[in-house]
Design a protein around this motif. Structure first.
Motif, PDB file in Angstrom:
ATOM      1  N   LEU A   5      20.284  18.566  -8.022  1.00 12.03           N
ATOM      2  CA  LEU A   5      20.782  19.702  -7.245  1.00 12.03           C
ATOM      3  C   LEU A   5      22.178  20.113  -7.695  1.00 12.03           C
ATOM      4  O   LEU A   5      22.506  21.302  -7.732  1.00 12.03           O
ATOM      5  CB  LEU A   5      20.791  19.342  -5.749  1.00 12.03           C
ATOM      6  CG  LEU A   5      19.419  19.068  -5.128  1.00 12.03           C
ATOM      7  CD1 LEU A   5      19.569  18.698  -3.657  1.00 12.03           C
ATOM      8  CD2 LEU A   5      18.507  20.281  -5.279  1.00 12.03           C
TER       9      LEU A   5
ATOM     10  N   ILE B  56      24.738  21.204  -0.815  1.00 17.31           N
ATOM     11  CA  ILE B  56      24.710  21.605  -2.226  1.00 17.31           C
ATOM     12  C   ILE B  56      23.790  22.809  -2.429  1.00 17.31           C
ATOM     13  O   ILE B  56      24.123  23.756  -3.143  1.00 17.31           O
ATOM     14  CB  ILE B  56      24.252  20.430  -3.120  1.00 17.31           C
ATOM     15  CG1 ILE B  56      25.277  19.297  -3.066  1.00 17.31           C
ATOM     16  CG2 ILE B  56      24.079  20.886  -4.576  1.00 17.31           C
ATOM     17  CD1 ILE B  56      24.793  17.994  -3.688  1.00 17.31           C
ATOM     18  N   GLU B  57      22.636  22.776  -1.757  1.00 15.70           N
ATOM     19  CA  GLU B  57      21.659  23.870  -1.904  1.00 15.70           C
ATOM     20  C   GLU B  57      22.092  25.121  -1.154  1.00 15.70           C
ATOM     21  O   GLU B  57      21.950  26.242  -1.667  1.00 15.70           O
ATOM     22  CB  GLU B  57      20.294  23.408  -1.394  1.00 15.70           C
ATOM     23  CG  GLU B  57      19.613  22.384  -2.279  1.00 15.70           C
ATOM     24  CD  GLU B  57      18.245  22.010  -1.761  1.00 15.70           C
ATOM     25  OE1 GLU B  57      17.246  22.400  -2.390  1.00 15.70           O
ATOM     26  OE2 GLU B  57      18.170  21.319  -0.711  1.00 15.70           O
ATOM     27  N   ASN B  58      22.613  24.931   0.054  1.00 11.76           N
ATOM     28  CA  ASN B  58      22.992  26.086   0.884  1.00 11.76           C
ATOM     29  C   ASN B  58      24.356  25.855   1.522  1.00 11.76           C
ATOM     30  O   ASN B  58      24.458  25.549   2.723  1.00 11.76           O
ATOM     31  CB  ASN B  58      21.944  26.304   1.985  1.00 11.76           C
ATOM     32  CG  ASN B  58      20.581  26.622   1.428  1.00 11.76           C
ATOM     33  OD1 ASN B  58      20.384  27.658   0.805  1.00 11.76           O
ATOM     34  ND2 ASN B  58      19.630  25.718   1.652  1.00 11.76           N
TER      35      ASN B  58
ATOM     36  N   MET C  62      31.152  31.388  -8.626  1.00  8.38           N
ATOM     37  CA  MET C  62      30.534  30.059  -8.466  1.00  8.38           C
ATOM     38  C   MET C  62      31.030  29.431  -7.175  1.00  8.38           C
ATOM     39  O   MET C  62      32.220  29.360  -6.924  1.00  8.38           O
ATOM     40  CB  MET C  62      30.885  29.175  -9.659  1.00  8.38           C
ATOM     41  CG  MET C  62      30.278  27.785  -9.614  1.00  8.38           C
ATOM     42  SD  MET C  62      28.489  27.758  -9.573  1.00  8.38           S
ATOM     43  CE  MET C  62      28.120  28.458 -11.190  1.00  8.38           C
ATOM     44  N   HIS C  63      30.109  28.994  -6.332  1.00  9.09           N
ATOM     45  CA  HIS C  63      30.475  28.515  -5.005  1.00  9.09           C
ATOM     46  C   HIS C  63      30.946  27.063  -5.006  1.00  9.09           C
ATOM     47  O   HIS C  63      31.778  26.669  -4.202  1.00  9.09           O
ATOM     48  CB  HIS C  63      29.277  28.669  -4.072  1.00  9.09           C
ATOM     49  CG  HIS C  63      29.666  28.990  -2.672  1.00  9.09           C
ATOM     50  ND1 HIS C  63      30.305  30.149  -2.325  1.00  9.09           N
ATOM     51  CD2 HIS C  63      29.531  28.271  -1.519  1.00  9.09           C
ATOM     52  CE1 HIS C  63      30.532  30.164  -1.020  1.00  9.09           C
ATOM     53  NE2 HIS C  63      30.070  29.038  -0.509  1.00  9.09           N
ATOM     54  N   SER C  64      30.406  26.244  -5.908  1.00 13.40           N
ATOM     55  CA  SER C  64      30.747  24.826  -5.907  1.00 13.40           C
ATOM     56  C   SER C  64      30.974  24.310  -7.323  1.00 13.40           C
ATOM     57  O   SER C  64      30.511  24.912  -8.298  1.00 13.40           O
ATOM     58  CB  SER C  64      29.624  24.008  -5.238  1.00 13.40           C
ATOM     59  OG  SER C  64      29.421  24.421  -3.906  1.00 13.40           O
TER      60      SER C  64
ATOM     61  N   LYS D  55      22.607  17.084   0.296  1.00 14.38           N
ATOM     62  CA  LYS D  55      21.614  17.955  -0.343  1.00 14.38           C
ATOM     63  C   LYS D  55      21.603  19.342   0.306  1.00 14.38           C
ATOM     64  O   LYS D  55      21.535  20.368  -0.379  1.00 14.38           O
ATOM     65  CB  LYS D  55      20.219  17.322  -0.257  1.00 14.38           C
ATOM     66  CG  LYS D  55      20.006  16.173  -1.232  1.00 14.38           C
ATOM     67  CD  LYS D  55      18.722  15.416  -0.953  1.00 14.38           C
ATOM     68  CE  LYS D  55      17.491  16.264  -1.210  1.00 14.38           C
ATOM     69  NZ  LYS D  55      16.251  15.478  -1.002  1.00 14.38           N
TER      70      LYS D  55
ATOM     71  N   LYS E 136      21.846  22.159 -10.770  1.00 15.06           N
ATOM     72  CA  LYS E 136      21.293  23.496 -10.536  1.00 15.06           C
ATOM     73  C   LYS E 136      22.240  24.422  -9.790  1.00 15.06           C
ATOM     74  O   LYS E 136      22.323  25.622 -10.086  1.00 15.06           O
ATOM     75  CB  LYS E 136      19.984  23.365  -9.747  1.00 15.06           C
ATOM     76  CG  LYS E 136      19.279  24.682  -9.468  1.00 15.06           C
ATOM     77  CD  LYS E 136      17.965  24.442  -8.724  1.00 15.06           C
ATOM     78  CE  LYS E 136      17.257  25.766  -8.438  1.00 15.06           C
ATOM     79  NZ  LYS E 136      15.982  25.538  -7.697  1.00 15.06           N
ATOM     80  N   HIS E 137      22.987  23.860  -8.831  1.00 10.93           N
ATOM     81  CA  HIS E 137      23.740  24.725  -7.917  1.00 10.93           C
ATOM     82  C   HIS E 137      25.255  24.693  -8.078  1.00 10.93           C
ATOM     83  O   HIS E 137      25.955  25.396  -7.342  1.00 10.93           O
ATOM     84  CB  HIS E 137      23.392  24.346  -6.470  1.00 10.93           C
ATOM     85  CG  HIS E 137      21.955  24.551  -6.115  1.00 10.93           C
ATOM     86  ND1 HIS E 137      21.406  25.797  -5.890  1.00 10.93           N
ATOM     87  CD2 HIS E 137      20.939  23.655  -5.956  1.00 10.93           C
ATOM     88  CE1 HIS E 137      20.121  25.678  -5.585  1.00 10.93           C
ATOM     89  NE2 HIS E 137      19.807  24.381  -5.634  1.00 10.93           N
ATOM     90  N   THR E 138      25.799  23.867  -8.999  1.00 14.12           N
ATOM     91  CA  THR E 138      27.245  23.808  -9.156  1.00 14.12           C
ATOM     92  C   THR E 138      27.655  24.059 -10.601  1.00 14.12           C
ATOM     93  O   THR E 138      26.830  23.959 -11.508  1.00 14.12           O
ATOM     94  CB  THR E 138      27.815  22.435  -8.721  1.00 14.12           C
ATOM     95  OG1 THR E 138      27.405  21.436  -9.666  1.00 14.12           O
ATOM     96  CG2 THR E 138      27.340  22.046  -7.341  1.00 14.12           C
TER      97      THR E 138
END
Length: 460
Positions: A238, A210-212, A1-3, A207, A241-243
């Motif tokens: 976001l 968080i996305e990239n 997991m990146h974030s 944003k 979805k991404h963290t």
């Protein structure tokens, strides 16, 4: 997991969890050049240069590959400081739309007239709104806004009705009167509408990360909130979805972290039973940071593995604002006028706005004691009364003990008098110290003991 995204309203717990995640990813020995922290609140500083510098530093940190560490952690705290949905300029723009000017004839001259000030209906096809005249609104930080006008309106006078007469006013001055905020009409030295500043710029940058997220960066986002909906509506979906979302403790009004205090004390080689832990919460509040600080102080005062009892806890707790408020009521029910007045002056002299909280606690204490007195009068034993109160056992025992200092009739009269001055405290804050000092004097001097008996059913 990146974030990661952590939220809750106990900052100490969030900080410790962030430290745990950080240490799990990067050893403490390597963290000096690999861990960075940014406060979102600083991105919206009223000092434009400071805000721009912080945002630029944040962007550079995320996009620059470090010579000292191939991987870095960037902590972004206080996400709740991003405006939820509305832009700071929304109120200004809405206000401009409500400004209506029409072209009419005054003293044989063709002029622009403020419709809202007119008492007569104006028949004209020449109409313009403030939003048509102001071509751009830029938030400069804080309550300052730059308004760009159509060039022909820069120094134009408009007419408006003033009583029975008509007066002229410079259009810029007119806008100053009609709109909330500090308005400026000269272009700011620094361009604030680009993608690197302002609410939209901060949101857009976050944003994108968080996305990239950059390959070398692990983000840890945190927010001091109760519910995720307190986060900006563009940001939270976001994050979801991404963290990796981690929900920490949410403290509501009835929150009593007794087990946390007991466990925390044990880590500090202190022994607190449930009753004593609950008493610490009663006098220090429910904030983990404050409770932890009080436990640290106790750990310095007592030998390891000492069983701390309630009486010792009361003597050892620091004299914080909350503790002083707690003690005012405590001194009052003991009829200790000198200490009650000293504590009252101490808190209200520096924090006059606390008068409502102090009065509320005093009134609550006497209502509780009246309830106890009624139960004792009805034949209940002290143990039965303590059980029925459903509060901290030590506090309940003290309340029963202090109830013996007053007659039933006296308590009823005190509660009635407190009810009568309730509104005075709320609406005459500047006189609160005098009003409360008087009631303290009357209570401690036994003024209410000889007053006429009042039927209990009338009491609040």
């Amino acid at each position: 997991m990146h974030s990661y995204f952590l939220f809750g309203n106990q900052p100490l717990e969030i900080k410790e969890m962030v430290d745990e995640i950080t240490t799990g990813l990067i050893p403490k020995s390597d963290q000096e050049h690999a861990v960075f922290s940014f406060d979102v609140a600083e991105f919206f500083s009223r000092e434009r240069e400071k805000a721009k510098k912080q945002l630029s530093e944040f962007q550079n940190t995320c996009q620059t590959v470090s010579f000292f560490a191939p991987k870095i952690i960037v902590q972004v705290i206080n996400l709740q400081k991003i405006p939820l949905k509305k832009s700071p300029t929304d109120a200004i723009i809405a206000g401009l739309k409500e400004i209506n000017l029409v072209k009419t004839i005054v003293d044989e001259d063709s002029v622009w007239f403020d419709v809202d000030s007119s008492v007569d209906r104006m028949d004209t096809r020449h109409h313009v709104t403030g939003a048509q005249i102001v071509t751009e609104v830029i938030h400069c930080g804080g309550s300052t806004f730059y308004l760009k006008l159509e060039p022909s309106w820069a120094n134009r006078l408009i007419y408006r009705q003033k009583g029975k007469n008509k007066e002229t006013v410079l259009f810029k001055a007119f806008l100053d009167e009609r709109l909330k905020g500090n308005l400026v009409f000269d272009p700011p030295e620094v361009e604030l509408s680009d993608s690197h500043t302002g609410t939209s710029g901060v949101v857009a940058l976050l944003k994108s990360y968080i996305e990239n997220p950059p390959e070398q960066v692990t983000f840890i986002f945190t927010a001091d909130i109760r519910q995720p909906r307190e986060i900006n509506a563009e940001i939270y979906p976001l994050l979801k979805k991404h963290t990796k979302e981690i929900k920490c403790t949410i403290a509501y009004d009835n929150f009593r972290p007794v087990s946390w205090v007991v466990a925390r004390a044990k880590k500090k080689q202190l022994r607190l039973d449930v009753e004593t832990a609950d008493l610490l919460i009663e006098i220090a509040g429910t904030d983990f940071s404050v409770l932890n600080m009080e436990l640290d102080k106790l750990a310095l005062q007592f030998p390891p593995d000492t069983q701390v009892i309630s009486e010792e806890l009361l003597k050892s707790t620091s004299h914080s604002k909350r503790f002083t408020i707690f003690r005012i009521a405590d001194f009052l029910v003991q009829k200790d006028l000198r200490k009650a007045l000293e504590s009252l002056e101490m808190i209200l002299k520096d924090h006059p706005a606390e008068s409502i909280a102090v009065f509320g606690l005093i009134a609550s204490q006497f209502r509780r004691m009246l309830k106890i007195s009624w139960m004792l009068e009805g034949g209940l034993s002290e143990n039965a009364v303590i059980s029925k109160l459903k509060i901290n056992q030590w506090v309940a025992k003290q309340a029963v003990k202090h109830t013996r200092n007053f007659s039933l009739n006296e308590l009823e009269n005190i509660v009635v008098q407190l009810a009568k001055i309730d509104l005075q405290i709320k609406f005459f804050a500047k006189d609160a110290l005098t009003i409360m000092g008087n009631i303290c004097f009357q209570i401690c001097q036994g003024v209410f003991a000889d007053k006429k008996y009042i039927d209990s059913h009338w009491l609040p």
